[in-house]
Each structure stands twice: as structure tokens, then as C-alpha cells.
Motif scaffolding. Structure first.
Motif, mmCIF file in Angstrom:
data_model
loop_
_atom_site.group_PDB
_atom_site.id
_atom_site.type_symbol
_atom_site.label_atom_id
_atom_site.label_comp_id
_atom_site.label_asym_id
_atom_site.label_seq_id
_atom_site.Cartn_x
_atom_site.Cartn_y
_atom_site.Cartn_z
ATOM 1 N N LYS A 79 16.521 -21.477 54.160
ATOM 2 C CA LYS A 79 16.613 -22.325 52.971
ATOM 3 C C LYS A 79 17.864 -21.852 52.247
ATOM 4 C CE LYS A 79 13.755 -21.686 49.522
ATOM 5 N NZ LYS A 79 12.570 -21.711 48.657
ATOM 6 N N ILE A 80 18.734 -22.786 51.899
ATOM 7 C CA ILE A 80 20.000 -22.449 51.253
ATOM 8 C C ILE A 80 20.074 -23.141 49.905
ATOM 9 C CG2 ILE A 80 22.521 -22.612 51.419
ATOM 10 C CD1 ILE A 80 22.262 -22.427 54.425
ATOM 11 N N LYS A 81 20.383 -22.371 48.860
ATOM 12 C CA LYS A 81 20.530 -22.934 47.514
ATOM 13 C C LYS A 81 22.006 -23.018 47.169
ATOM 14 C CE LYS A 81 16.204 -21.193 45.605
ATOM 15 N NZ LYS A 81 15.590 -20.378 44.550
ATOM 16 N N LEU A 82 22.475 -24.262 46.979
ATOM 17 C CA LEU A 82 23.833 -24.523 46.512
ATOM 18 C C LEU A 82 23.730 -25.082 45.099
ATOM 19 C CD1 LEU A 82 25.285 -26.323 49.661
ATOM 20 C CD2 LEU A 82 25.656 -23.973 48.976
ATOM 21 N N SER A 83 24.850 -25.331 44.471
ATOM 22 C CA SER A 83 24.839 -25.852 43.101
ATOM 23 C C SER A 83 24.221 -27.243 43.022
ATOM 24 C CB SER A 83 26.247 -25.881 42.529
ATOM 25 O OG SER A 83 27.033 -26.805 43.254
ATOM 26 N N ASP A 84 24.332 -28.034 44.100
ATOM 27 C CA ASP A 84 23.827 -29.408 44.049
ATOM 28 C C ASP A 84 22.427 -29.560 44.632
ATOM 29 O OD1 ASP A 84 24.482 -29.053 46.695
ATOM 30 O OD2 ASP A 84 25.388 -31.015 46.935
ATOM 31 N N GLY A 85 21.770 -28.472 44.985
ATOM 32 C CA GLY A 85 20.406 -28.572 45.477
ATOM 33 C C GLY A 85 20.053 -27.505 46.487
ATOM 34 N N GLU A 86 18.837 -27.653 47.023
ATOM 35 C CA GLU A 86 18.344 -26.730 48.038
ATOM 36 C C GLU A 86 18.219 -27.474 49.362
ATOM 37 O OE1 GLU A 86 15.171 -23.860 46.874
ATOM 38 O OE2 GLU A 86 15.052 -25.161 45.114
ATOM 39 N N TYR A 87 18.543 -26.777 50.431
ATOM 40 C CA TYR A 87 18.568 -27.387 51.751
ATOM 41 C C TYR A 87 17.839 -26.511 52.766
ATOM 42 C CZ TYR A 87 22.284 -30.154 49.701
ATOM 43 O OH TYR A 87 23.010 -30.983 48.888
ATOM 44 N N TYR A 88 17.245 -27.178 53.751
ATOM 45 C CA TYR A 88 16.743 -26.488 54.930
ATOM 46 C C TYR A 88 17.870 -26.490 55.950
ATOM 47 C CZ TYR A 88 11.986 -27.098 53.127
ATOM 48 O OH TYR A 88 10.851 -27.070 52.366
ATOM 49 N N LEU A 89 17.926 -25.438 56.752
ATOM 50 C CA LEU A 89 18.937 -25.332 57.799
ATOM 51 C C LEU A 89 18.274 -24.961 59.115
ATOM 52 C CD1 LEU A 89 21.874 -25.047 58.927
ATOM 53 C CD2 LEU A 89 21.805 -22.682 58.102
ATOM 54 N N TRP A 90 18.537 -25.785 60.132
ATOM 55 C CA TRP A 90 18.138 -25.494 61.496
ATOM 56 C C TRP A 90 19.427 -25.197 62.249
ATOM 57 C CZ3 TRP A 90 16.125 -29.269 58.474
ATOM 58 C CH2 TRP A 90 14.741 -29.358 58.348
ATOM 59 N N ILE A 91 19.457 -24.055 62.921
ATOM 60 C CA ILE A 91 20.689 -23.649 63.595
ATOM 61 C C ILE A 91 20.322 -22.830 64.828
ATOM 62 C CG2 ILE A 91 20.970 -21.562 62.221
ATOM 63 C CD1 ILE A 91 23.990 -22.142 62.139
ATOM 64 N N ASP A 92 21.183 -22.884 65.849
ATOM 65 C CA ASP A 92 20.964 -22.065 67.040
ATOM 66 C C ASP A 92 22.317 -21.628 67.594
ATOM 67 O OD1 ASP A 92 21.999 -24.279 68.374
ATOM 68 O OD2 ASP A 92 20.057 -24.956 69.111
ATOM 69 N N HIS A 93 22.362 -21.284 68.851
ATOM 70 C CA HIS A 93 23.580 -20.759 69.467
ATOM 71 C C HIS A 93 24.643 -21.825 69.733
ATOM 72 C CE1 HIS A 93 21.194 -22.232 72.814
ATOM 73 N NE2 HIS A 93 22.325 -22.357 73.475
ATOM 74 N N THR A 94 24.315 -23.098 69.545
ATOM 75 C CA THR A 94 25.268 -24.176 69.820
ATOM 76 C C THR A 94 26.253 -24.353 68.657
ATOM 77 O OG1 THR A 94 23.853 -25.892 68.878
ATOM 78 C CG2 THR A 94 23.552 -25.382 71.229
ATOM 79 N N ASN A 110 23.759 -33.786 60.361
ATOM 80 C CA ASN A 110 24.322 -32.860 61.335
ATOM 81 C C ASN A 110 25.520 -32.144 60.725
ATOM 82 O OD1 ASN A 110 22.524 -33.497 63.388
ATOM 83 N ND2 ASN A 110 23.796 -35.161 64.142
ATOM 84 N N ILE A 111 25.643 -30.868 61.046
ATOM 85 C CA ILE A 111 26.799 -30.083 60.613
ATOM 86 C C ILE A 111 27.456 -29.456 61.832
ATOM 87 C CG2 ILE A 111 25.885 -29.555 58.313
ATOM 88 C CD1 ILE A 111 25.242 -26.703 59.443
ATOM 89 N N ARG A 112 28.696 -29.080 61.655
ATOM 90 C CA ARG A 112 29.414 -28.322 62.681
ATOM 91 C C ARG A 112 29.194 -26.847 62.369
ATOM 92 N NH1 ARG A 112 34.288 -25.881 63.626
ATOM 93 N NH2 ARG A 112 34.882 -25.882 65.811
ATOM 94 N N ALA A 113 28.440 -26.190 63.218
ATOM 95 C CA ALA A 113 28.094 -24.780 63.006
ATOM 96 C C ALA A 113 29.121 -23.891 63.707
ATOM 97 C CB ALA A 113 26.689 -24.490 63.510
ATOM 98 N N SER A 114 30.285 -23.808 63.110
ATOM 99 C CA SER A 114 31.365 -23.004 63.689
ATOM 100 C C SER A 114 31.009 -21.520 63.605
ATOM 101 C CB SER A 114 32.666 -23.267 62.930
ATOM 102 O OG SER A 114 32.544 -22.793 61.597
ATOM 103 N N GLU A 115 31.726 -20.727 64.364
ATOM 104 C CA GLU A 115 31.522 -19.271 64.306
ATOM 105 C C GLU A 115 31.805 -18.757 62.893
ATOM 106 O OE1 GLU A 115 30.080 -17.300 66.577
ATOM 107 O OE2 GLU A 115 29.804 -19.174 67.679
ATOM 108 N N GLU A 116 32.789 -19.352 62.255
ATOM 109 C CA GLU A 116 33.150 -18.995 60.883
ATOM 110 C C GLU A 116 31.967 -19.254 59.928
ATOM 111 O OE1 GLU A 116 37.336 -19.632 58.646
ATOM 112 O OE2 GLU A 116 36.260 -21.476 59.101
ATOM 113 N N PHE A 117 31.300 -20.397 60.092
ATOM 114 C CA PHE A 117 30.127 -20.732 59.279
ATOM 115 C C PHE A 117 28.994 -19.755 59.562
ATOM 116 C CE2 PHE A 117 26.020 -22.952 58.951
ATOM 117 C CZ PHE A 117 26.017 -23.226 57.596
#
Length: 126
Positions: A79-94, A110-117
């Protein structure tokens, strides 16, 4: 004519300063690992305050593309809290991930889950 030009420049400058000062600056992003949709995993709260990491996370969320509504029962990792709200995040090795606003958890983006992210959120491939 000079007075009008100077006055115009002053008004424009004041307007730009006012617009810039209303922009909300994020100083901290909260990230919490989850057990289920309502229960947070103890002792996993992260407070991200590094300016570079905050910009990476914000940029990733801003570039999210709507996927559509899905009746999802899969528990998100974070769960991620940003200034504009709270979000769920599903992420894996891809290279992709999925987010949903907590208030409308069936609307996926959908988001681009870069190594940097992944580094910015301290993702550990489990």
C-alpha cells in the motif's frame, strides 16, 4: 507604453509565482507491505524521503495507463500513500506492475516497473 509592458511583466511574474506555490510538494511517501487488503504486515513501514526516489515513484504513477475494471481477489504486496491518495501495488520480477486506488480497488492501471522504480520502493523479489 513602457509602463504597460513593465506592469504586464510584473503581473505575469506574480501569477507564475502564485501558481508554483500552490503545487503540492511531496516530502515523504509511505510504503507498507500487506497481509491482505485491510491488514498491514508489522514492522514493514517505509518512509521514502529521498527526493530522487520520490520523483521516480511519482513519475511512474503519473505514467500509469488504465487497464480497466477487474474483480480481483489477489492480495497486493504494498500500500503506497502519495499526496493524491492511497494505492495498492501488485509487482513481481517482470517489467510491469499494477496499481489501484484504494477507493476504487477494482479499477486497475498498469505501470512500468523499471529497476529504478523497484530500487526506489526497496522491492525485494520474493
Amino acid at each position: 507604453m513602457k509602463i504597460k509592458t513593465i506592469l504586464f511583466v510584473i503581473i505575469c511574474t506574480m501569477w507564475l509565482v502564485a501558481c508554483d506555490s500552490t503545487r503540492e510538494t511531496i516530502n515523504t511517501i509511505e510504503i507498507q507491505e500487506l497481509i491482505n487488503f485491510e491488514e498491514e504486515k508489522p514492522d514493514t513501514l517505509q518512509l521514502i524521503s529521498d527526493v530522487k526516489d520520490i520523483k521516480i515513484i511519482e513519475k511512474t504513477f503519473k505514467k500509469a495507463r488504465e487497464f480497466g475494471e477487474v474483480d480481483n481477489q489477489i492480495v497486493p504486496q504494498y500500500k503506497i500513500k502519495l499526496s493524491d491518495g492511497e494505492y495498492y501495488l501488485w509487482i513481481d520480477h517482470t517489467k510491469t506492475g499494477t496499481i489501484a486506488n484504494i477507493k476504487s480497488r477494482n479499477m486497475f492501471y498498469n505501470i512500468r516497473a523499471s529497476e529504478e522504480f523497484k530500487e526506489a520502493i526497496n522491492y525485494k523479489n520474493k
